[in-house]
Scaffold this motif. Sequence first.
Motif, PDB file in Angstrom:
ATOM      1  N   TYR A  90     -17.245 -17.417  10.918  1.00 18.35           N
ATOM      2  CA  TYR A  90     -17.501 -16.033  10.432  1.00 18.35           C
ATOM      3  C   TYR A  90     -18.922 -15.450  11.114  1.00 18.35           C
ATOM      4  O   TYR A  90     -19.420 -14.381  10.895  1.00 18.35           O
ATOM      5  CB  TYR A  90     -18.020 -16.337   8.950  1.00 18.35           C
ATOM      6  CG  TYR A  90     -17.087 -16.630   8.120  1.00 18.35           C
ATOM      7  CD1 TYR A  90     -15.939 -15.855   7.575  1.00 18.35           C
ATOM      8  CD2 TYR A  90     -16.769 -17.937   7.721  1.00 18.35           C
ATOM      9  CE1 TYR A  90     -15.117 -16.243   6.862  1.00 18.35           C
ATOM     10  CE2 TYR A  90     -15.800 -18.616   7.155  1.00 18.35           C
ATOM     11  CZ  TYR A  90     -15.017 -17.701   6.475  1.00 18.35           C
ATOM     12  OH  TYR A  90     -14.057 -18.054   5.817  1.00 18.35           O
ATOM     13  N   LYS A 221     -14.901 -10.825   6.137  1.00 17.59           N
ATOM     14  CA  LYS A 221     -15.114 -11.398   7.332  1.00 17.59           C
ATOM     15  C   LYS A 221     -13.952 -12.589   7.526  1.00 17.59           C
ATOM     16  O   LYS A 221     -13.710 -13.608   6.693  1.00 17.59           O
ATOM     17  CB  LYS A 221     -16.359 -12.136   7.686  1.00 17.59           C
ATOM     18  CG  LYS A 221     -17.616 -11.320   8.032  1.00 17.59           C
ATOM     19  CD  LYS A 221     -18.701 -11.984   8.204  1.00 17.59           C
ATOM     20  CE  LYS A 221     -19.877 -11.025   8.470  1.00 17.59           C
ATOM     21  NZ  LYS A 221     -21.167 -11.620   8.720  1.00 17.59           N
ATOM     22  N   PRO A 223     -11.935 -15.921   9.403  1.00 17.28           N
ATOM     23  CA  PRO A 223     -12.632 -16.848  10.042  1.00 17.28           C
ATOM     24  C   PRO A 223     -11.800 -16.805  11.282  1.00 17.28           C
ATOM     25  O   PRO A 223     -10.472 -16.437  11.608  1.00 17.28           O
ATOM     26  CB  PRO A 223     -12.129 -18.020   9.206  1.00 17.28           C
ATOM     27  CG  PRO A 223     -11.010 -17.542   8.512  1.00 17.28           C
ATOM     28  CD  PRO A 223     -10.968 -16.094   8.071  1.00 17.28           C
ATOM     29  N   THR A 346     -14.652 -20.217   2.176  1.00 17.66           N
ATOM     30  CA  THR A 346     -15.763 -19.638   2.359  1.00 17.66           C
ATOM     31  C   THR A 346     -16.662 -20.486   3.468  1.00 17.66           C
ATOM     32  O   THR A 346     -16.901 -20.187   4.704  1.00 17.66           O
ATOM     33  CB  THR A 346     -16.786 -19.153   1.361  1.00 17.66           C
ATOM     34  OG1 THR A 346     -15.999 -18.378   0.522  1.00 17.66           O
ATOM     35  CG2 THR A 346     -17.684 -18.237   1.917  1.00 17.66           C
TER      36      THR A 346
END
Length: 395
Positions: A90, A221, A223, A346
């Motif tokens: 990220y 965002k 990955p 995440t």
Amino acid sequence: MKTILRTIPIFLVLMLLTYFVPQIISDSPSEIVTQKKNVPKLKKEAKTNSIPAVKQEVFPLEGIGQYVGETIDLLEKKQGRPLRIETTSYGYEWWIYGDNEKDYFQVGVSKQGKVISMFVLGSILDVSPFKVGMDIAEVYQLTPLYPTFSIEYENKDYTIELSENDLNYHPLVIFEKNVFSILMVDRETNKINAIRYVDEQTLLQSDIYEVFPQNEGITKKEPATELEDEKGKIKEVEVTLNALRKRYNLPELTYNKELSSIAKDIFINQEKMAIEQSSEEVKKRESSLAEGSIKMDISNENKFVQDNFEEEVGLPPLKSEEIQDYLKLNKLTLLDNRVVYSNQFTNSTWLITYWFSLENQRTILADPLMERFGIAFRGEEVMLILNRQEEPSIK
């Protein structure tokens, strides 16, 4: 009397149906838990019934959270150099401090050398006004927990909405300087397992809560998996998972490469099945076109399908039935194996503590009989397999 006697068998049948029907229609065994993120349609419905945001109590930044928004100079001056630094997909780095249940924490450092996020797991670390291990009832005594937040970011107003589950198990608290903390509450004990601090940009981009309006200046965002070291992610999972198990007096798990290979094979098997299905569709199209005297090079078409299927068409989230079928096909029993899958990744530390806030996932992660674990990643998907006793093997 005869009427009563006639009703007794009917009553018994209804009782049996009440008990057995849920067992019959259940298509997801408790040993396999899949978790999927909300689809856009559901988010649009939530917007229609959005709750007006209210002004929340703002806490002063104290303890370890005071580093968020500051440069790494202050962090290094107070905490020293990290044990290791891990790249993420990220665009920021994780600086890792500590190595156990008492002192472990991670610091998210941007390319500009600024602290944008912190994950605090250690039970002795200062996370004032809260404490790791604090009961949620004590949190309520300190502050009300709010279902909505208003944020002004880059001259635009945003509203963050928390679901009932969010309020109970990962409520949001605001500090000065627009720093937020997410309290990760254990599903069974109702105590804080960990705290994640984030700045407002990181919060808006995280896809943790509902944000309105959508797609207006803030984009999640995505990955870039090639940038992230898989060994680093596995290490984060191992430390976080074992720290929480140790906190609850459970034996630690050992990382097992073979289990990780099995998890990867399940992803690969889904890809192969999807390619085969697409190839069959290509053959049908070729057959139909041949009937109309239109020729097509099927070998090239199949190659195109294989090269472009995943990136252009995309793969659907895995279903528990697909995972179970693969395990059965390779003679891996659910008696000795547990599987947790999610398509909303995440970061490793967030995911493990989040799973501890969900009933079925926590039951698997806190199973005292489990001895080993393996894990595989694919984009935003992650699959964790826990195993006990006999070594896993594909026959």
